[in-house]
Design a protein around this motif. Structure first.
Motif, short mmCIF file in Angstrom:
data_model
loop_
_atom_site.label_atom_id
_atom_site.label_comp_id
_atom_site.label_asym_id
_atom_site.label_seq_id
_atom_site.Cartn_x
_atom_site.Cartn_y
_atom_site.Cartn_z
N ALA A 190 -20.83 -59.91 -20.34
CA ALA A 190 -19.66 -59.37 -21.35
C ALA A 190 -18.60 -58.69 -20.78
O ALA A 190 -17.63 -58.75 -21.07
CB ALA A 190 -20.20 -59.02 -22.76
N GLY A 191 -19.32 -57.56 -19.76
CA GLY A 191 -18.36 -56.87 -19.17
C GLY A 191 -17.75 -57.38 -17.76
O GLY A 191 -16.69 -57.14 -17.22
N ALA A 192 -18.71 -58.43 -17.21
CA ALA A 192 -18.04 -59.16 -15.83
C ALA A 192 -17.11 -60.13 -16.24
O ALA A 192 -16.36 -60.26 -15.37
CB ALA A 192 -19.31 -59.62 -15.30
N GLY A 193 -17.22 -60.82 -17.11
CA GLY A 193 -16.17 -61.89 -17.79
C GLY A 193 -14.55 -61.40 -17.44
O GLY A 193 -13.91 -61.93 -17.01
N PRO A 194 -14.40 -60.30 -18.46
CA PRO A 194 -12.96 -60.08 -18.27
C PRO A 194 -12.42 -59.70 -17.21
O PRO A 194 -11.23 -59.95 -16.86
CB PRO A 194 -13.06 -58.71 -19.28
N ARG A 195 -13.17 -58.72 -16.24
CA ARG A 195 -12.93 -58.68 -14.84
C ARG A 195 -12.74 -59.76 -13.91
O ARG A 195 -11.98 -59.94 -13.06
CB ARG A 195 -14.01 -57.73 -14.02
N ALA A 196 -13.66 -60.87 -14.05
CA ALA A 196 -13.43 -62.05 -13.47
C ALA A 196 -12.11 -62.79 -13.89
O ALA A 196 -11.47 -63.52 -12.83
CB ALA A 196 -14.73 -62.97 -13.77
N TRP A 197 -11.93 -62.90 -15.14
CA TRP A 197 -10.69 -63.54 -15.62
C TRP A 197 -9.42 -62.93 -15.11
O TRP A 197 -8.52 -63.28 -14.71
CB TRP A 197 -10.60 -63.52 -17.16
N ALA A 198 -9.54 -61.33 -15.07
CA ALA A 198 -8.29 -60.71 -14.38
C ALA A 198 -8.22 -60.94 -13.01
O ALA A 198 -7.18 -61.09 -12.51
CB ALA A 198 -8.65 -59.16 -14.80
N THR A 199 -9.24 -61.00 -12.27
CA THR A 199 -9.31 -61.58 -10.91
C THR A 199 -8.80 -63.01 -10.65
O THR A 199 -7.66 -63.03 -9.65
CB THR A 199 -10.54 -61.39 -10.01
N LEU A 200 -9.12 -63.75 -11.46
CA LEU A 200 -8.39 -65.03 -11.38
C LEU A 200 -7.03 -64.98 -11.68
O LEU A 200 -6.38 -65.68 -11.09
CB LEU A 200 -9.25 -66.07 -12.39
N THR A 201 -6.65 -64.28 -12.89
CA THR A 201 -5.19 -64.35 -13.08
C THR A 201 -4.55 -63.83 -11.97
O THR A 201 -3.36 -64.29 -11.62
CB THR A 201 -5.16 -63.55 -14.54
N SER A 202 -5.07 -62.70 -11.41
CA SER A 202 -4.17 -62.03 -10.26
C SER A 202 -3.93 -63.02 -9.03
O SER A 202 -2.98 -62.89 -8.50
CB SER A 202 -4.70 -60.95 -9.90
N TYR A 203 -5.19 -63.58 -8.65
CA TYR A 203 -5.25 -64.52 -7.62
C TYR A 203 -4.25 -65.72 -7.75
O TYR A 203 -3.50 -65.98 -7.05
CB TYR A 203 -6.55 -65.25 -7.31
N VAL A 204 -4.11 -66.28 -8.99
CA VAL A 204 -3.17 -67.50 -9.21
C VAL A 204 -1.86 -66.96 -8.94
O VAL A 204 -0.81 -67.58 -8.51
CB VAL A 204 -3.47 -68.20 -10.43
N ARG A 205 -1.51 -66.16 -9.84
CA ARG A 205 -0.11 -65.49 -9.95
C ARG A 205 0.30 -65.06 -8.52
O ARG A 205 1.29 -65.44 -8.05
CB ARG A 205 0.06 -64.40 -10.96
N GLY A 206 -0.50 -64.34 -7.80
CA GLY A 206 -0.22 -63.98 -6.44
C GLY A 206 0.09 -65.00 -5.30
O GLY A 206 0.86 -65.12 -4.51
N THR A 207 -0.79 -66.07 -5.67
CA THR A 207 -0.92 -67.43 -4.83
C THR A 207 0.37 -68.18 -4.89
O THR A 207 1.17 -68.48 -4.07
CB THR A 207 -2.20 -68.35 -4.88
N VAL A 208 0.64 -68.23 -6.21
CA VAL A 208 2.03 -69.05 -6.47
C VAL A 208 3.31 -68.17 -5.92
O VAL A 208 4.05 -69.03 -5.53
CB VAL A 208 2.00 -69.10 -8.09
N LEU A 209 3.29 -67.07 -6.16
CA LEU A 209 4.45 -66.30 -5.48
C LEU A 209 4.35 -66.32 -3.87
O LEU A 209 5.32 -66.39 -3.33
CB LEU A 209 4.14 -64.86 -5.83
N VAL A 210 3.30 -66.27 -3.42
CA VAL A 210 3.26 -66.39 -1.79
C VAL A 210 3.42 -67.78 -1.25
O VAL A 210 4.43 -67.83 -0.61
CB VAL A 210 1.83 -65.97 -1.16
N ALA A 211 2.85 -68.87 -2.10
CA ALA A 211 3.42 -70.09 -1.50
C ALA A 211 4.66 -70.47 -1.92
O ALA A 211 5.45 -71.06 -1.16
CB ALA A 211 2.63 -71.09 -2.58
N PHE A 212 5.41 -69.78 -2.78
CA PHE A 212 7.01 -69.83 -3.32
C PHE A 212 7.79 -69.26 -2.04
O PHE A 212 8.60 -69.77 -1.33
CB PHE A 212 7.48 -69.41 -4.48
N ILE A 213 7.41 -68.12 -1.61
CA ILE A 213 7.84 -67.48 -0.27
C ILE A 213 7.87 -68.25 0.87
O ILE A 213 8.80 -68.42 1.54
CB ILE A 213 7.47 -66.12 -0.28
#
Length: 484
Positions: A271-294
């Protein structure tokens, strides 16, 4: 010291001394009972009369006697400690490898379902902040999820339409330039250092045509394989879209249901690891989209400045390939290099390659550390190994989802390790506090016993208390004149 306080200390000291005496009497009785039982079970003394009978020791007695002389008590103790640790570690590693093999086989068999669900997770991680923003502004959950999902579908459709439009618009000019490139290659084969003749080139072309005719069955089967792959891709896209909508609409309930399926002792940790994993996945996807766009914008501008055709479709292809870190944009950029080689010549192709390498260096050393941050930082070696393993297991889809899977796993494992270490620290602190409390509790009765003895001595010498109690009566066991 007041009279009441002195009498209280004396009374408390006497009660502590009485309790200590009671404990000593109880332990003395236990020791006497133990000695009595041992005396009852003691072997009788040997008889002096009669011939002496010698009995051979039993095998168990002889074995234990020899073990005391240096031989281990059990065969397992004869094995060296390092060998025992190596054996224990080896069979556990073998068991873990067998479990991973089974997991990989299941994923390979159900790769369409697995890749579709992973793609849905990535898309949901990208779109979920929009759903949360709409819900904060008063929209119901279903309406927010539906609007976000439809907006994402419309955006993807517009990008696909734009790519197809650009390709069809520039296809004729590219085809003519490719034909010119083939003619230039033919002239180079004839007039260049190889000095081939037209007859040799024609024979080579006939051999290629003959090989194609001979292997028509294989080509036909490859066509059927391509149709099968197209059907699988379409199925995966529909399944991914379905999963994306329900993850956006009911993601929290799905997570709660998953937690209820775990063992009870693991629910709090996950229950504590799940939100942290989701935050990591969200940060990864948004950052990857921005890097790919650049990446795609920079490479597209470079291709356009070098007058390479199809600059916009090539930029879109590079954008999609950039979702595979470190190598994706470079691999998809080779298409631009080939088109530049065929249409503009070797120098332009080399310049396009220089642009690709420069953008990749900027991405690896500046964009990823700055945009993705420390939360999803993964070592480049781990990225390369994850991409290679994912491509072997599940092709291009495996290469795309392997790096976010490694990033999420890194976050979860780090959180569980920190949680375990914090638990050990808490238990150690509690044990130290209990030990300190016990030590302090053992020291206080001894000090109180000494104070009681001192008070009794003072009372025996006729020292009266300073003040009388409120009711005018002395405590029990004391006279009003201070005599003991």
């Amino acid at each position: 010291m007041s009279r009441i306080g002195r009498w209280g200390v004396v009374a408390w000291g006497k009660s502590a001394a009485a309790r200590t005496a009671a404990r000593l009497d109880e332990r003395r009785r236990e020791a006497d009972e133990l000695l009595r039982r041992e005396a009852q079970h003691a072997e009788p003394p040997p008889e002096t009369a009669g011939p002496e009978v010698r009995t051979l020791p039993s095998p168990v007695t002889a074995y234990h006697r020899e073990s005391h002389l240096g031989r281990p008590a059990t065969p397992a103790e004869a094995v060296p400690w390092a060998l025992r640790v190596a054996a224990e570690s080896t069979w556990r590693l073998l068991l873990l490898g067998a479990a991973l093999y089974v997991v990989f086989r299941v994923v390979t068999t159900l790769r369409i379902v697995a890749l579709a669900f992973m793609a849905a997770l990535l898309i949901a991680a990208l779109l979920q902040p929009t759903v949360a923003w709409l819900r904060r502004h008063g929209l119901p959950r279903a309406l927010a999820a539906a609007l976000t999902f439809l907006s994402g579908l419309v955006g993807i459709g517009l990008v696909g339409w734009f790519v197809v439009w650009q390709v069809t618009t520039n296809l004729e000019s590219v085809t003519s330039r490719v034909q010119e490139g083939v003619d230039q290659l033919r002239d180079w084969l004839v007039k260049g250092p190889l000095h081939l003749t037209d007859k040799q080139i024609s024979d080579f072309a006939k051999q290629i045509s003959k090989a194609i005719g001979t292997n028509s069955d294989a080509i036909t089967s490859a066509g059927f394989t391509g149709v099968t792959i197209a059907v699988e891709v379409l199925t995966g896209v529909v399944l991914a879209a379905f999963c994306t909508f329900f993850l956006l609409y009911d993601g929290e309930r799905i997570w709660q249901w998953t937690l209820r399926g775990l063992p009870r002792h693991s629910r709090y940790a996950m229950a504590g690891a799940g939100p942290r994993a989701w935050a990591t996945l969200t940060s990864y996807v948004r950052g990857t989209v921005l890097v790919a766009f650049i990446d795609s914008v920079c490479i597209g501008i470079g291709i356009e400045l070098l007058n390479v055709p199809l600059a916009v479709p090539l930029a879109v292809i590079i954008f999609l390939g950039a979702f595979v870190p470190l190598v994706g944009a470079l691999v998809t950029g080779t298409v631009a290099v080939l088109i530049a080689l065929v249409t503009q010549g070797p120098f332009t192709a080399a310049m396009v390659l220089v642009v690709l390498v420069a953008v990749q260096q900027i991405e690896g050393h500046l964009l990823q550390p700055l945009i993705l941050g420390r939360a999803v930082r993964v070592h480049p070696l781990a990225v390369v190994l994850a991409v290679a393993s994912g491509s072997i297991v599940a092709g291009i889809g495996g290469a795309v989802v392997s790096v976010p899977l490694v990033a999420v796993t890194n976050t979860v494992v780090g959180y569980l390790r920190r949680r375990t270490a914090a638990g050990h620290e808490v238990f150690s602190a509690l044990e130290a506090a209990q030990d300190e409390q016990l030590t302090r509790g053992q020291a206080e009765p001894a000090a109180a016993g000494g104070a009681a003895a001192a008070g009794a001595t003072d009372a025996g010498q006729g020292t009266a208390p300073d003040e009388a109690p409120e009711n005018g009566n002395p405590p029990s066991g004391q006279s009003g004149t201070g005599d003991s």
